[in-house]
Design a protein around this motif. Sequence first.
Motif, PDB file in Angstrom:
ATOM      1  N   ARG A   1      -9.227  15.019  -0.211  1.00 39.68           N
ATOM      2  CA  ARG A   1      -8.563  14.222  -1.262  1.00 39.68           C
ATOM      3  C   ARG A   1      -7.192  13.732  -0.811  1.00 39.68           C
ATOM      4  NH1 ARG A   1     -10.409  18.231  -5.898  1.00 39.68           N
ATOM      5  NH2 ARG A   1     -12.411  17.290  -6.399  1.00 39.68           N
ATOM      6  N   PHE A   2      -6.433  14.593  -0.155  1.00 40.66           N
ATOM      7  CA  PHE A   2      -5.132  14.204   0.387  1.00 40.66           C
ATOM      8  C   PHE A   2      -5.307  13.064   1.402  1.00 40.66           C
ATOM      9  CE2 PHE A   2      -2.129  14.732   3.942  1.00 40.66           C
ATOM     10  CZ  PHE A   2      -0.945  14.429   3.292  1.00 40.66           C
ATOM     11  N   GLY A   3      -6.296  13.186   2.258  1.00 43.40           N
ATOM     12  CA  GLY A   3      -6.545  12.143   3.262  1.00 43.40           C
ATOM     13  C   GLY A   3      -6.894  10.809   2.642  1.00 43.40           C
ATOM     14  N   VAL A   4      -7.763  10.834   1.640  1.00 44.58           N
ATOM     15  CA  VAL A   4      -8.228   9.595   1.017  1.00 44.58           C
ATOM     16  C   VAL A   4      -7.142   8.944   0.163  1.00 44.58           C
ATOM     17  CG1 VAL A   4      -9.862   8.675  -0.674  1.00 44.58           C
ATOM     18  CG2 VAL A   4     -10.660  10.210   1.097  1.00 44.58           C
ATOM     19  N   THR A   5      -6.403   9.747  -0.593  1.00 43.59           N
ATOM     20  CA  THR A   5      -5.440   9.169  -1.528  1.00 43.59           C
ATOM     21  C   THR A   5      -4.070   8.885  -0.911  1.00 43.59           C
ATOM     22  OG1 THR A   5      -4.747  11.354  -2.305  1.00 43.59           O
ATOM     23  CG2 THR A   5      -6.518  10.255  -3.528  1.00 43.59           C
ATOM     24  N   THR A   6      -3.654   9.673   0.084  1.00 47.94           N
ATOM     25  CA  THR A   6      -2.311   9.524   0.642  1.00 47.94           C
ATOM     26  C   THR A   6      -2.307   8.939   2.052  1.00 47.94           C
ATOM     27  OG1 THR A   6      -1.597  11.412  -0.677  1.00 47.94           O
ATOM     28  CG2 THR A   6      -0.160  10.755   1.135  1.00 47.94           C
ATOM     29  N   VAL A   7      -3.084   9.522   2.941  1.00 48.77           N
ATOM     30  CA  VAL A   7      -3.039   9.127   4.349  1.00 48.77           C
ATOM     31  C   VAL A   7      -3.780   7.816   4.610  1.00 48.77           C
ATOM     32  CG1 VAL A   7      -3.621   9.851   6.703  1.00 48.77           C
ATOM     33  CG2 VAL A   7      -2.810  11.528   5.052  1.00 48.77           C
ATOM     34  N   ALA A   8      -4.981   7.663   4.056  1.00 45.46           N
ATOM     35  CA  ALA A   8      -5.798   6.472   4.342  1.00 45.46           C
ATOM     36  C   ALA A   8      -5.091   5.161   4.001  1.00 45.46           C
ATOM     37  CB  ALA A   8      -7.149   6.569   3.635  1.00 45.46           C
TER      38      ALA A   8
END
Length: 154
Positions: A132-139
């Motif tokens: 979720r962190f990857g999809v919402t913040t990093v991506a």
Amino acid sequence: MPELRPGMFARLFTEIDRDAQLKTRTVVSRLADAVERQAKINASNGAHAYGTRTPARPGTGPAVISGTLRRSLTHTPVVFTGGGWESKVGTAPGATPPYGKSRTPANRYGMYLERGMLRNGAAYPFLLPAFRFGVTTVAPQLYQAVFRPGWPHL
């Protein structure tokens, strides 16, 4: 304005597609690295000796006993599938903790922790929050960094 010649559009769209594929592969590769790093952070909620009470609470990441679970977190190489570029982040098979009688491999134990399949049914998720962190913040940041500068085709 250059003169339109036969094959000009086909060549242009081929170049655009090739450039987009390379940039997408870069984004997926960097995203997999970021999700793996975050999962390792999430799987490090304090530490305790084997057989002692865990400082981790249900709903948070597991506490470190030997570090085997955290070291087993990895991602696959980025490959092109029918749906696009893909990399899988998770626990690698083959790592076994140096304690206990059952010698449950880290990939199975990690799955049990993530899904709450332990005896008490409590889940200690570390992969889903990392995703979720990857999809919402990093991506979004990666997409903007990779596609925006010098992207002449938008």
